[in-house]
Design a protein around this motif. Sequence first.
Motif, short mmCIF file in Angstrom:
data_model
loop_
_atom_site.label_atom_id
_atom_site.label_comp_id
_atom_site.label_asym_id
_atom_site.label_seq_id
_atom_site.Cartn_x
_atom_site.Cartn_y
_atom_site.Cartn_z
N SER A 17 0.78 -1.37 -0.04
CA SER A 17 0.44 -0.08 -0.47
C SER A 17 0.71 0.99 0.42
CB SER A 17 -0.56 -0.05 1.47
OG SER A 17 -0.10 -0.17 2.61
N ILE A 18 0.42 2.32 -0.48
CA ILE A 18 1.30 3.56 -0.44
C ILE A 18 0.16 4.49 -0.63
CG2 ILE A 18 2.60 2.83 -2.59
CD1 ILE A 18 1.10 4.20 -4.29
N GLY A 19 0.66 5.80 1.08
CA GLY A 19 0.19 6.37 1.40
C GLY A 19 0.10 8.17 0.86
N HIS A 20 -0.51 9.23 0.99
CA HIS A 20 0.32 9.94 0.56
C HIS A 20 -0.51 10.65 -0.71
CE1 HIS A 20 0.83 12.41 4.40
NE2 HIS A 20 1.62 11.53 4.36
N VAL A 21 0.62 9.92 -1.47
CA VAL A 21 1.16 10.30 -2.37
C VAL A 21 0.32 12.05 -4.04
CG1 VAL A 21 0.83 8.60 -5.17
CG2 VAL A 21 0.28 7.49 -2.83
N THR A 22 0.56 12.47 -2.95
CA THR A 22 0.19 13.99 -3.14
C THR A 22 0.64 14.45 -5.08
OG1 THR A 22 1.69 14.74 -2.01
CG2 THR A 22 -0.96 14.65 -1.04
N LYS A 23 1.79 14.00 -5.10
CA LYS A 23 1.97 14.09 -6.08
C LYS A 23 0.98 13.78 -7.37
CE LYS A 23 7.24 13.22 -6.51
NZ LYS A 23 7.81 15.21 -6.69
N ASP A 46 -1.29 -4.07 -8.27
CA ASP A 46 -1.71 -4.64 -7.43
C ASP A 46 -1.95 -3.84 -6.01
OD1 ASP A 46 -4.22 -4.94 -5.82
OD2 ASP A 46 -4.52 -7.11 -6.06
N ILE A 47 -1.11 -2.06 -6.28
CA ILE A 47 -1.39 -2.01 -5.28
C ILE A 47 -2.22 -0.83 -4.31
CG2 ILE A 47 0.06 0.43 -4.66
CD1 ILE A 47 2.28 -1.04 -6.22
N THR A 48 -2.18 -0.82 -3.10
CA THR A 48 -3.72 -0.20 -2.79
C THR A 48 -2.80 1.19 -2.68
OG1 THR A 48 -4.88 -1.89 -1.58
CG2 THR A 48 -4.53 0.55 -0.40
N LEU A 49 -4.21 2.31 -2.82
CA LEU A 49 -4.01 3.58 -2.83
C LEU A 49 -4.29 4.23 -1.55
CD1 LEU A 49 -2.84 6.91 -3.60
CD2 LEU A 49 -4.72 6.75 -5.03
N ILE A 50 -3.62 5.23 -0.71
CA ILE A 50 -4.59 5.33 0.59
C ILE A 50 -4.20 7.07 0.74
CG2 ILE A 50 -4.37 5.82 3.60
CD1 ILE A 50 -2.66 3.22 3.09
N VAL A 51 -5.50 7.47 1.17
CA VAL A 51 -5.93 8.95 0.89
C VAL A 51 -6.04 9.34 2.18
CG1 VAL A 51 -7.16 11.19 -0.14
CG2 VAL A 51 -6.82 9.14 -1.45
N ASN A 92 -7.97 -0.34 -5.72
CA ASN A 92 -8.46 -0.92 -4.12
C ASN A 92 -8.06 0.42 -4.01
OD1 ASN A 92 -9.54 -1.59 -2.25
ND2 ASN A 92 -7.44 -1.84 -1.45
N THR A 93 -8.59 1.66 -2.98
CA THR A 93 -8.72 3.03 -2.54
C THR A 93 -9.06 2.98 -0.97
OG1 THR A 93 -10.89 4.36 -3.84
CG2 THR A 93 -8.86 4.28 -4.75
N ALA A 153 -10.76 -1.15 2.86
CA ALA A 153 -9.66 -0.72 4.02
C ALA A 153 -9.48 -2.62 4.44
CB ALA A 153 -10.52 -0.07 5.11
N ALA A 154 -11.03 -3.42 4.72
CA ALA A 154 -10.77 -4.21 5.06
C ALA A 154 -9.92 -5.13 4.56
CB ALA A 154 -12.30 -5.01 5.33
N LYS A 155 -10.54 -5.19 3.03
CA LYS A 155 -8.95 -5.86 1.89
C LYS A 155 -7.97 -5.48 2.25
CE LYS A 155 -8.61 -6.65 -3.01
NZ LYS A 155 -9.11 -5.86 -4.20
N LEU A 156 -8.19 -4.51 2.36
CA LEU A 156 -6.28 -4.38 2.01
C LEU A 156 -5.90 -4.69 3.96
CD1 LEU A 156 -3.43 -2.62 1.92
CD2 LEU A 156 -4.42 -0.37 3.45
#
Length: 252
Positions: free
Chosen positions: A81-87, A107-112, A145-146, A195-198
């Motif tokens: 998973s990766i978080g922020h990624v505001t770029k 299949d990487i999850t994006l976390i805002v 997945n977000t 979130a449960a999937k992550l």
Amino acid sequence: TTKPKTHELLQQALEQGANLIGGCPYKDDNPDQHIEMIFDLAEQFDVNVDFHLDFDLDPQGSSIPKVVEETIKRGYQGRVSIGHVTKLSAMDKMKRGEMAGLLKQADITLIVLPATDIYINGSNYEALIPRGTVNANQFAALGLNTTISSNNILNAFTPYGDASLIRMANMYANIAQLSTDDELTDTFDMITKNAAKLLAVKSDIIVGAPATLIVLEAKSAVEAIRTNAQALAGFKNGKQTFCNEAAYICFE
């Protein structure tokens, strides 16, 4: 992480039972090496990986391609998973689509993390301050997945908060300028089943499932987001952990 002492401490934590490893490549002088070392440790101890990534508003120099490369090379699809990624919020539509394609491939999850993202980004602007928050719905529509979460609560990076994911989702919906029921339904999914999937936990309410749930003062997912619904009760494995009285009108 590329400093020997930090690497030693991470290894020690994993040896003592830590079940996840995280990295922060944009704070390292060598982001690519940082990413490789995190994956090396993840493979050694067979744990999943999370990165705080690309936390600025420069559309250039993203670490997404490197994370995707390492994820696929090491067979870690679905475990990153990766978080922020505001770029991503600073990229044009075509570039965002290209990055979304890479993330989906791995299949990487994006976390805002809206509270921190909007508080920190753009702080050096004096006019037309950018939101600096990714529209996760656009990425969800492409099959990623977000999720939505809080980076910190009541600290220097996020000086507000009460750990309510409903409040965080409501804040995100305002920032991303969402309005339709479908958009808000997708937003609710980001703090529940996505979130449960992550986390690889069951989220369905069925007989025999773990009784871990929150009861909200709302009749639907959409209403919960629109009204910033209060949590009335919480249960953890069948045991009630808190309760709040529902709002009512007082008459003298």
